[in-house]
Design an enzyme around this catalytic site. Structure first.
Site: not given
Ligand SMILES: NC(=O)c1ccc[n+]([C@@H]2O[C@H](COP(=O)([O-])OP(=O)(O)OC[C@H]3O[C@@H](n4cnc5c(N)ncnc54)[C@H](O)[C@@H]3O)[C@@H](O)[C@H]2O)c1
Length: 273
Positions: A140, A153, A157
């Site tokens: 992130s 977080y 990260k």
């Molecule tokens: N959305 C944002 O703004 C953003 C920004 C920077 C980084 N990220 C990162 O992107 C990645 C994806 O997040 P997203 O935004 O798509 O969120 P999201 O919540 O839509 O998707 C995350 C997915 O991970 C799954 N998950 C969570 N815990 C789990 C586990 N223990 N085992 C297996 N699956 C699990 C959830 O069920 C979900 O489907 C994450 O690592 C997040 O930190 C997101």
């Protein structure tokens, strides 16, 4: 790496960025394993990929459990052959500061960092034997900068960025490529609430996110990841301005902290003392 004919695994593939990664990797010619603790969500992703003419299987797995991760990689390999591209993407936003309960700290460490280690342990030996492989780690912008309002977080990260750097340095000569994905806000369950909300909660309102950055779509992130894989580039910045913020932090840490305090004050409606 050329993606046509490769086998890919994507954790967190049931939602948001992970689902978009599955769809874009499949469109580029990969056979994809959509892995998620929410088996229904993983199945929905795989069905969408297959419906669009791609190859996909859905695998239910809690990535915090190394036994499940190993079994999942074995199942993906049974379906599609050796894993060429491993996207460790599942993650959770916890919220809070040092006083977040230990159980929540553990959940952040296990999901946001240790699960990446478990996936690497499962796929790296085969990649080293074959002399090639691609590891994609979703960190992130919070891993380069910080996440206001979410200490677990921010810390975990940063750790993912450290992990990805180390892997890139250590195994680069053995043919292993690594990309580290560092977006700011993306419109997913993590930032808007929804199906993934029991595991992950938004720490900012929509207005607060818009005050900090453009809110991208998961497809934007997936496109940036595929572009980075094509050129084998380490740092993936779907919000390109993050590079400038990262440079400013490196060139004058105290000034950067002052700027972040002012931003936090604006977001909370209170000027810093
Ligand atoms: N959305 C944002 O703004 C953003 C920004 C920077 C980084 N990220 C990162 O992107 C990645 C994806 O997040 P997203 O935004 O798509 O969120 P999201 O919540 O839509 O998707 C995350 C997915 O991970 C799954 N998950 C969570 N815990 C789990 C586990 N223990 N085992 C297996 N699956 C699990 C959830 O069920 C979900 O489907 C994450 O690592 C997040 O930190 C997101």
């Amino acid at each position: 790496m050329e993606l046509e004919g490769r086998a890919a695994v994507v954790t967190g593939g049931g939602s948001g960025i992970g689902r978009a990664l599955c769809e874009h990797l499949a469109a580029a010619g990969c056979a994809v394993a959509a892995v998620d603790v929410d088996g229904d969500a993983a199945r929905a992703t795989a069905a969408a990929v297959v419906g669009a003419g791609g190859r996909a299987v859905a695998l239910a797995c809690d990535v915090r459990d190394e036994v499940q991760v190993r079994a999942t990689v074995a199942a993906a390999e049974a379906a599609h052959g050796p894993v060429d591209v491993c996207c460790s993407n599942a993650g959770v936003a916890i919220g809070g500061g040092p006083d977040a309960p230990d159980a929540e700290w553990a959940r952040a460490w296990q999901t946001n960092l240790l699960a990446h280690v478990y996936a690497v342990r499962a796929v790296l030996p085969g990649m080293l034997e074959r002399g090639e492989g691609y590891l994609v780690h979703t960190a992130s912008a919070a891993g380069l900068l910080t996440q206001i309002g979410d200490l677990p977080y921010s810390v975990t990260k940063h750790a993912v960025v450290g992990l990805a750097e180390w892997l890139a340095i250590t195994y680069g000569d053995a043919g292993i490529r690594v990309s580290c994905v560092c977006p700011q806000y993306v419109r997913t369950g993590m930032t808007t609430g929804g199906a993934t909300a029991p595991r992950s909660r938004p720490v900012m309102t929509g207005d607060q996110m818009h005050a900090v950055a453009d809110v991208l779509e998961p497809d934007d992130v997936a496109r940036a990841v595929l572009a980075a894989i094509a050129t084998e580039e380490f740092l993936v910045l779907p919000h390109p301005e993050v590079l400038e913020y990262f440079r400013r932090k490196a060139s004058d840490y105290d000034r950067w902290i002052g700027g972040m305090r002012r931003l936090q004050g604006r977001l909370r409606g209170t000027p810093p003392s």
